[in-house]
Motif scaffolding. Structure first.
Motif, mmCIF file in Angstrom:
data_model
loop_
_atom_site.group_PDB
_atom_site.id
_atom_site.type_symbol
_atom_site.label_atom_id
_atom_site.label_comp_id
_atom_site.label_asym_id
_atom_site.label_seq_id
_atom_site.Cartn_x
_atom_site.Cartn_y
_atom_site.Cartn_z
ATOM 1 N N ASP A 164 0.709 -1.126 -0.079
ATOM 2 C CA ASP A 164 0.312 0.005 0.089
ATOM 3 C C ASP A 164 0.859 1.322 0.225
ATOM 4 O OD1 ASP A 164 -2.218 -1.341 -0.018
ATOM 5 O OD2 ASP A 164 -2.679 -1.396 2.079
ATOM 6 N N THR A 165 1.923 1.135 0.676
ATOM 7 C CA THR A 165 2.873 2.387 0.799
ATOM 8 C C THR A 165 3.507 2.613 -0.652
ATOM 9 O OG1 THR A 165 3.242 1.999 3.272
ATOM 10 C CG2 THR A 165 4.620 3.308 2.276
ATOM 11 N N VAL A 166 4.019 1.592 -1.134
ATOM 12 C CA VAL A 166 4.711 1.656 -2.482
ATOM 13 C C VAL A 166 3.729 2.278 -3.363
ATOM 14 C CG1 VAL A 166 5.662 0.358 -4.296
ATOM 15 C CG2 VAL A 166 6.394 -0.126 -1.828
ATOM 16 N N ALA A 167 2.493 1.535 -3.479
ATOM 17 C CA ALA A 167 1.249 2.094 -4.324
ATOM 18 C C ALA A 167 1.047 3.688 -4.009
ATOM 19 C CB ALA A 167 0.233 1.505 -4.136
ATOM 20 N N GLN A 168 1.224 3.908 -2.905
ATOM 21 C CA GLN A 168 0.975 5.627 -2.718
ATOM 22 C C GLN A 168 2.135 6.563 -3.279
ATOM 23 O OE1 GLN A 168 -1.914 7.130 -0.662
ATOM 24 N NE2 GLN A 168 -0.963 8.442 -2.538
ATOM 25 N N VAL A 169 3.440 6.010 -2.973
ATOM 26 C CA VAL A 169 4.482 6.687 -3.649
ATOM 27 C C VAL A 169 4.529 6.595 -5.038
ATOM 28 C CG1 VAL A 169 6.922 6.878 -3.906
ATOM 29 C CG2 VAL A 169 5.961 6.253 -1.621
ATOM 30 N N LEU A 170 4.251 5.587 -5.673
ATOM 31 C CA LEU A 170 4.004 5.561 -7.041
ATOM 32 C C LEU A 170 2.713 6.437 -7.865
ATOM 33 C CD1 LEU A 170 4.690 1.660 -7.751
ATOM 34 C CD2 LEU A 170 6.116 3.516 -8.230
ATOM 35 N N GLN A 171 1.794 6.516 -6.982
ATOM 36 C CA GLN A 171 0.658 7.232 -7.490
ATOM 37 C C GLN A 171 0.947 8.619 -7.467
ATOM 38 O OE1 GLN A 171 -2.525 6.166 -8.697
ATOM 39 N NE2 GLN A 171 -2.351 8.034 -9.323
#
Length: 223
Positions: free
Chosen positions: A209-216
């Motif tokens: 979830d954290t990785v996805a937030q950064v990529l977003q």
């Protein structure tokens, strides 16, 4: 390595055990970018200070050790003069000493140019405590990754136990609180969010979830 101001940088700053390294590694893999673990440079310096029995209170001698580091990051490993010291850097005593010497202005100056030299290739993910405020203030995306100290202590405890290293949760909690205070109150490059950084609280978030937030956040900048 040559500095390339056109190479995009995503900085990920935050306190000890906030998950910076894990998130930075996965984001770098997703984007196919280089990675800089700035904390490893301070831990490497601490390791050299320990091995060479340099007086840790002698700022000039510690800074000289920092300037002479022969370091490479290869396939997730940290090489010091061709020796894989990845595991040695994770020792708690090395982390504690690294936090201490990171407050020395001469040491930070010695490592600043070296950190900026990692800016090359398609892009760079830089994790640390002053990546967005001092080392790469022009980075197009800056992340400040936080988590409450209890969550961070639990994560560090699990990491150590999984590696077969004995650990005491209360001691880890106290160490993290002491490091937070030292890192945020030092006179040079204190731990703080850059004014234009996005703060992510990972206390209740999974790694994915954290990785996805950064990529977003990064994808939003491309639109």
């Amino acid at each position: 390595m040559n500095n390339n101001a056109m190479t995009p940088v995503i900085t990920i700053d935050g306190p000890t055990a906030s998950g910076k390294g894990t998130i930075a590694t996965q984001v770098a893999q997703k984007l196919g970018w280089q990675i800089l673990d700035s904390g490893a440079l301070y831990r490497l310096t601490a390791l050299v200070v320990t091995r060479q029995e340099i007086n840790e209170d002698d700022m000039a001698a510690v800074a000289q050790a920092a300037r002479q580091l022969d370091v490479r990051f290869v396939d997730g490993c940290c090489l010091l003069a061709s020796e894989d010291v990845t595991q040695a850097l994770r020792a708690e005593e090395i982390g504690l000493l690294a936090s201490k010497i990171a407050a020395y202005p001469a040491v930070r100056d010695a490592l600043l140019a070296r950190q900026r030299d990692f800016r090359q290739g398609a892009g760079l993910i830089a994790d640390g405590r002053d990546m967005g405020t001092v080392v790469f203030p022009d980075a197009p995306l800056k992340i400040f990754l936080v988590a409450d100290v209890q969550s961070r202590a639990q994560r560090r405890y699990k990491q150590l136990i999984d590696k077969g290293v004995s650990a005491n949760l209360s001691d880890l909690l106290a160490d993290l609180q002491a490091r937070d205070l030292r890192d945020s109150s030092r006179a040079v490059a204190p731990l703080k969010a850059a004014p234009d950084a996005y703060t992510i609280d990972s206390s209740a978030l999974s790694i994915d979830d954290t990785v996805a937030q950064v990529l977003q956040y990064w994808a939003n900048l491309q639109n």
